[in-house]
Write a protein that holds these residues in place. Structure first.
Motif: not given
Ligand SMILES: [Zn+2]
Ligand SMILES: [Zn+2]
Length: 383
Positions: A80, A101, A103, A135-136, A356
């Motif tokens: 992120l 997040c 990942h 994905e974000e 987040h």
């Molecule tokens: Zn996320």
């Protein structure tokens, strides 16, 4: 039990991989180092990964050579655009980019699954391991599909998990039907006429318009959505201005709107456009609204949810599996893979700050749990 002991023995390696990814986070579609390491490890395990699918995606197949279902497992790899304030030894080495997040953990767990299945392949069928970028921003799954994922690596079922700080360690949430909201990511540009802060009457102030718009958008759900439905709109970015005495020429806002039903997504987006038009008329600014990505709700198939829940129960015990939790308000473009093949999205509890949040860090204790659930699922389906 033997399988889970073997997975538990991989925990130190998975932890090392996870922390390395955490130190070197990469944003959506920029996961070149991460995907290179993923592919390198897969080759080390004796697999033949295919790289560059949908940009930085990686796919590897473990084929038993015998007839049987094809089971896909997916992990996301991106980080992120925010600072890492976890304070951990393995904190991000890249300012403004953080694995907040988890990942990094999803990717490390799926690598653990690959390592185990490469040396202990299933008795029938095949396993498709999908390492997905982006994905974000809601674009990675679509990019892989547009790059032929579904034709080149056909699968009959597909599964994924997300770490979930709202559940306790040792808990798993798996529900049938809609389990995550769909979303539209929107981006608004407000153009006005800049000028001196004292001569506001000669300017057309986009900052004031953006501020009005932010509060107007935040009232849409409360004024226009049937209370029996669920939906949300969040303004997460409002950028305007550079100094105390300059009225800027433009401002931007961005955020998401989310709902469990496509028709509610459409209604909320329509109201968003109406709010833009209304504030433009009121302020004289030019306001344009764009949708940057659109992802449908994540819907678990009944059999997929049963199978995932059975695998979770085998690892965590029946009492750890929650089947009747409410859908979570988040979104995952894994929904597009679930539209292509039945399966399920699981939530695995962990003790950490919320995803987040700048203090977030994936819990390494979840790595063997998640890998154990994936491998159990594969054994239950393919032997
Ligand atoms: Zn996320
Ligand atoms: Zn995530």
């Amino acid at each position: 039990m033997k399988t889970l002991e073997q997975i538990a023995a991989l925990a130190p390696a998975m932890t090392e991989w996870r922390r390395d990814f955490h130190r070197h986070p990469e944003l959506a579609f920029g996961e070149t180092r991460t995907s290179g390491i993923v592919a390198g490890r897969l080759r080390e395990f004796g697999l033949e990964p295919v790289e560059g699918i949908g940009g930085t995606g990686v796919v590897a197949v473990i084929d038993s050579g015998k007839p049987g279902p094809s089971i896909a497992l997916r992990a996301d790899m991106d980080a992120l655009p925010m600072d890492d304030e976890s304070g951990k030894d393995w904190h991000s080495h890249t300012a403004g980019v953080a694995h907040a997040c988890g990942h990094d953990g999803h990717t490390a767990a799926l690598l653990g699954v690959a390592r185990h299945l490469a040396s202990h392949p299933p008795a029938t069928g095949r396993v498709v391991l999908i390492f997905q970028p982006a994905e974000e921003n809601g674009l990675g799954a679509r990019a892989m599909i547009e790059d032929g994922l579904l034709d080149r690596f056909a699968f009959d079922e597909v599964y994924a998990f997300h770490n979930m700080p709202l559940l306790k360690p040792g808990e798993a949430g798996v529900r049938t039907g809609p389990t995550l909201n769909g979303y539209i990511i929107w981006d608004i540009t407000v153009d006005g006429v800049g000028g001196h802060g004292a001569a506001f009457f000669k300017a057309t102030d986009p900052l004031q318009a953006a501020a009005r718009l932010a509060t107007e958008i935040s009232s849409i759900v409360g004024r226009y959505l049937d209370p029996a439905e669920s939906g949300l709109i969040t303004v997460c970015s409002l950028q305007a201005g550079s100094s105390h005495n300059i009225i800027p020429a433009s401002a931007t806002l961005s955020g998401t709107l989310r709902a469990l039903k496509p028709e509610v997504l459409a209604l909320l987006y329509e109201r968003l456009e109406t709010a833009c038009a209304g504030v433009a008329a009121l302020t004289g600014c030019t306001i344009s609204c764009k949708r940057l990505a659109e992802v449908p709700p994540c819907v678990n198939a009944p059999e997929g949810a049963e199978r995932a829940a059975a695998a979770c129960a085998a690892v965590l015990g029946e009492s750890g599996v929650i089947r009747d939790h409410a859908p979570f308000p988040f979104t995952d473009d894994f929904a597009l893979l679930l539209q292509a093949a039945p399966g399920a999205y699981m939530f695995l509890g962990q003790d950490s700050a919320m995803c987040h949040n700048p203090a977030y860090d994936f819990s390494d204790a979840l790595l063997p749990v998640a890998a154990g659930i994936f491998v159990t699922l594969v054994r239950q389906r393919l032997g």
